[in-house]
Design a protein around this motif. Structure first.
Motif, PDB file in Angstrom:
ATOM      1  N   ILE A  11       0.849  -1.248   0.117  1.00  0.00           N
ATOM      2  CA  ILE A  11       0.172   0.083  -0.007  1.00  0.00           C
ATOM      3  C   ILE A  11       0.924   1.403   0.033  1.00  0.00           C
ATOM      4  O   ILE A  11       1.599   1.575   0.807  1.00  0.00           O
ATOM      5  N   SER A  12       0.686   1.995  -0.789  1.00  0.00           N
ATOM      6  CA  SER A  12       1.326   3.288  -1.004  1.00  0.00           C
ATOM      7  C   SER A  12       0.640   4.366  -0.159  1.00  0.00           C
ATOM      8  O   SER A  12      -0.439   4.577  -0.214  1.00  0.00           O
ATOM      9  N   VAL A  13       1.427   5.143   0.561  1.00  0.00           N
ATOM     10  CA  VAL A  13       0.925   6.304   1.622  1.00  0.00           C
ATOM     11  C   VAL A  13       0.973   7.395   0.788  1.00  0.00           C
ATOM     12  O   VAL A  13       0.621   8.317   1.696  1.00  0.00           O
ATOM     13  N   LEU A  38       6.782   3.169  -0.163  1.00  0.00           N
ATOM     14  CA  LEU A  38       7.083   4.649   0.219  1.00  0.00           C
ATOM     15  C   LEU A  38       7.678   5.468  -1.290  1.00  0.00           C
ATOM     16  O   LEU A  38       8.708   4.914  -1.703  1.00  0.00           O
ATOM     17  N   ASP A  39       6.559   6.188  -1.578  1.00  0.00           N
ATOM     18  CA  ASP A  39       7.083   6.988  -2.848  1.00  0.00           C
ATOM     19  C   ASP A  39       7.941   8.182  -2.715  1.00  0.00           C
ATOM     20  O   ASP A  39       7.416   9.041  -1.999  1.00  0.00           O
ATOM     21  N   ILE A  40       9.088   8.097  -2.842  1.00  0.00           N
ATOM     22  CA  ILE A  40      10.072   9.018  -2.677  1.00  0.00           C
ATOM     23  C   ILE A  40      10.251  10.108  -4.055  1.00  0.00           C
ATOM     24  O   ILE A  40      10.668   9.387  -4.999  1.00  0.00           O
ATOM     25  N   LEU A 140       7.091  -2.242 -12.469  1.00  0.00           N
ATOM     26  CA  LEU A 140       6.411  -1.940 -13.780  1.00  0.00           C
ATOM     27  C   LEU A 140       5.476  -0.869 -13.290  1.00  0.00           C
ATOM     28  O   LEU A 140       4.336  -1.186 -12.818  1.00  0.00           O
ATOM     29  N   MET A 141       6.056   0.323 -13.731  1.00  0.00           N
ATOM     30  CA  MET A 141       4.960   1.476 -13.738  1.00  0.00           C
ATOM     31  C   MET A 141       3.649   1.574 -14.661  1.00  0.00           C
ATOM     32  O   MET A 141       3.880   1.337 -15.855  1.00  0.00           O
ATOM     33  N   SER A 142       2.671   1.523 -14.042  1.00  0.00           N
ATOM     34  CA  SER A 142       1.300   1.405 -15.064  1.00  0.00           C
ATOM     35  C   SER A 142       0.707   2.923 -14.964  1.00  0.00           C
ATOM     36  O   SER A 142      -0.485   2.837 -15.243  1.00  0.00           O
ATOM     37  N   GLU A 144       2.245   7.187 -15.427  1.00  0.00           N
ATOM     38  CA  GLU A 144       3.465   8.014 -15.256  1.00  0.00           C
ATOM     39  C   GLU A 144       3.791   8.370 -13.826  1.00  0.00           C
ATOM     40  O   GLU A 144       2.788   8.872 -13.244  1.00  0.00           O
ATOM     41  N   PRO A 145       5.006   8.125 -13.281  1.00  0.00           N
ATOM     42  CA  PRO A 145       5.366   8.404 -12.042  1.00  0.00           C
ATOM     43  C   PRO A 145       5.212   9.843 -11.659  1.00  0.00           C
ATOM     44  O   PRO A 145       5.155  10.804 -12.344  1.00  0.00           O
ATOM     45  N   GLY A 146       4.840  10.167 -10.259  1.00  0.00           N
ATOM     46  CA  GLY A 146       4.933  11.560  -9.897  1.00  0.00           C
ATOM     47  C   GLY A 146       3.513  11.869  -9.086  1.00  0.00           C
ATOM     48  O   GLY A 146       3.477  12.499  -8.085  1.00  0.00           O
ATOM     49  N   PHE A 147       2.609  10.955  -9.308  1.00  0.00           N
ATOM     50  CA  PHE A 147       1.238  11.178  -8.652  1.00  0.00           C
ATOM     51  C   PHE A 147       0.335  10.072  -8.489  1.00  0.00           C
ATOM     52  O   PHE A 147       0.317   9.087  -9.233  1.00  0.00           O
ATOM     53  N   GLY A 148      -0.491  10.069  -7.290  1.00  0.00           N
ATOM     54  CA  GLY A 148      -1.485   8.879  -7.102  1.00  0.00           C
ATOM     55  C   GLY A 148      -2.760   9.413  -7.992  1.00  0.00           C
ATOM     56  O   GLY A 148      -2.797  10.361  -8.259  1.00  0.00           O
ATOM     57  N   GLY A 149      -3.684   8.345  -7.885  1.00  0.00           N
ATOM     58  CA  GLY A 149      -5.028   8.683  -8.462  1.00  0.00           C
ATOM     59  C   GLY A 149      -4.932   8.800  -9.954  1.00  0.00           C
ATOM     60  O   GLY A 149      -6.147   9.163 -10.478  1.00  0.00           O
ATOM     61  N   GLN A 150      -4.005   8.098 -10.732  1.00  0.00           N
ATOM     62  CA  GLN A 150      -4.060   8.299 -11.984  1.00  0.00           C
ATOM     63  C   GLN A 150      -4.811   7.122 -12.444  1.00  0.00           C
ATOM     64  O   GLN A 150      -4.761   6.034 -11.886  1.00  0.00           O
ATOM     65  N   VAL A 199       0.872  -2.917  -6.133  1.00  0.00           N
ATOM     66  CA  VAL A 199       0.859  -1.554  -5.384  1.00  0.00           C
ATOM     67  C   VAL A 199      -0.247  -0.862  -5.619  1.00  0.00           C
ATOM     68  O   VAL A 199      -0.880  -0.658  -6.512  1.00  0.00           O
ATOM     69  N   ALA A 200      -0.975  -0.331  -4.471  1.00  0.00           N
ATOM     70  CA  ALA A 200      -2.281   0.290  -4.585  1.00  0.00           C
ATOM     71  C   ALA A 200      -2.305   1.521  -3.396  1.00  0.00           C
ATOM     72  O   ALA A 200      -1.557   1.054  -2.499  1.00  0.00           O
ATOM     73  N   GLY A 201      -2.702   2.774  -3.934  1.00  0.00           N
ATOM     74  CA  GLY A 201      -2.713   3.698  -3.176  1.00  0.00           C
ATOM     75  C   GLY A 201      -4.366   4.321  -2.982  1.00  0.00           C
ATOM     76  O   GLY A 201      -5.015   3.854  -2.134  1.00  0.00           O
TER      77      GLY A 201
END
Ligand code: DX5
Ligand code: ZN
Length: 220
Positions: A11-13, A38-40, A140-142, A144-150, A199-201
């Motif tokens: 789970i992504s916080v 942990l999304d840094i 594997l990013m599903s 584009e990295p940088g934001f949740g909720g996409q 991974v889910a947020g």
């Protein structure tokens, strides 16, 4: 008998209310999730800034679960020591963020943590085939990295299949994780394609019943 699922859930916080972090971590612990993601973010590799190794250490200490650091930062090698010291159980850096991924992976040997690379949606999955055997995990990013909720990019399923068959072809042990827009609508297809970790947020925090959501992602 409760079926033991092959698939882990992390789970992504990132999207949580950080003033409620203690409660969030308890929710994750009670949900049956396997780890905390942990999304840094440094505001340079991605157009967003999240948090650093000291907050990561707080989360590691308070979570009671293994934590994975997903470094969406430039020059990730410069941050390895701080996140290892923070106590993460796994460290993933973006293959697009360094010119020397083998050298970066070697820096992570000897710490007793899982290591791997993350791959953006537009990066060919074949580009990490040479690293198989040197990584524990490919993320594997599903989105584009940088934001949740996409929204989930469905082309990811093809990448999961290609990566799974490349690892199986050479008998290379590999954990395939998928990150971004994962929810009840795509979890079964991702499991069937060969994903080992989801991974889910946003979908987790939006679920009315967190344990049921985690079980659904696990296919349990
Ligand atoms: C995006 C992060 C993901 C994201 C997952 O850059 O790497 O971990 O926070 O969150 P959702 O599930 O909301 O897409
Ligand atoms: Zn992530």
């Amino acid at each position: 008998m409760i079926e033991q699922s092959r698939v882990n859930v992390s789970i992504s916080v990132l999207s949580t209310d950080f003033t409620e972090l203690e409660h969030t971590l308890e929710l994750i612990r009670l949900s049956g999730a396997d780890s905390v993601h942990l999304d840094i973010m440094d505001g340079r590799f991605v157009p967003n800034i999240s948090f650093g190794s000291s907050i990561a250490a707080d989360i590691v200490r308070a979570s009671g679960l293994p934590c994975c650091a997903h470094l969406m930062i430039e020059h990730p090698e410069e941050a390895f020591d701080a996140f290892v010291a923070a106590g993460v159980a796994e460290l993933l850096f973006h293959v697009e963020a360094t010119r020397f991924p083998f050298r970066a992976l070697q820096l992570l040997n000897g710490f007793g943590i899982r290591k791997g690379v993350a791959v953006n949606p537009a990066t060919q999955v074949e580009s990490v085939f040479p690293l198989l055997g040197s990584v524990d995990t490919v993320l594997l990013m599903s989105v584009e990295p940088g934001f949740g909720g996409q929204s989930f990019l469905p082309g990811t399923l093809t990448k999961v299949r290609a990566l799974r068959s490349a690892a199986d072809r050479t008998g290379t042990p590999l954990r395939i994780a998928v990150d971004g827009g994962v929810d009840a609508s795509n979890a079964a297809a991702l499991r069937d394609a060969g994903a080992d970790e989801l991974v889910a947020g946003t979908a987790f925090f939006g679920a009315p019943d967190a344990p049921a959501f985690v079980r659904l992602l696990k296919g349990a």
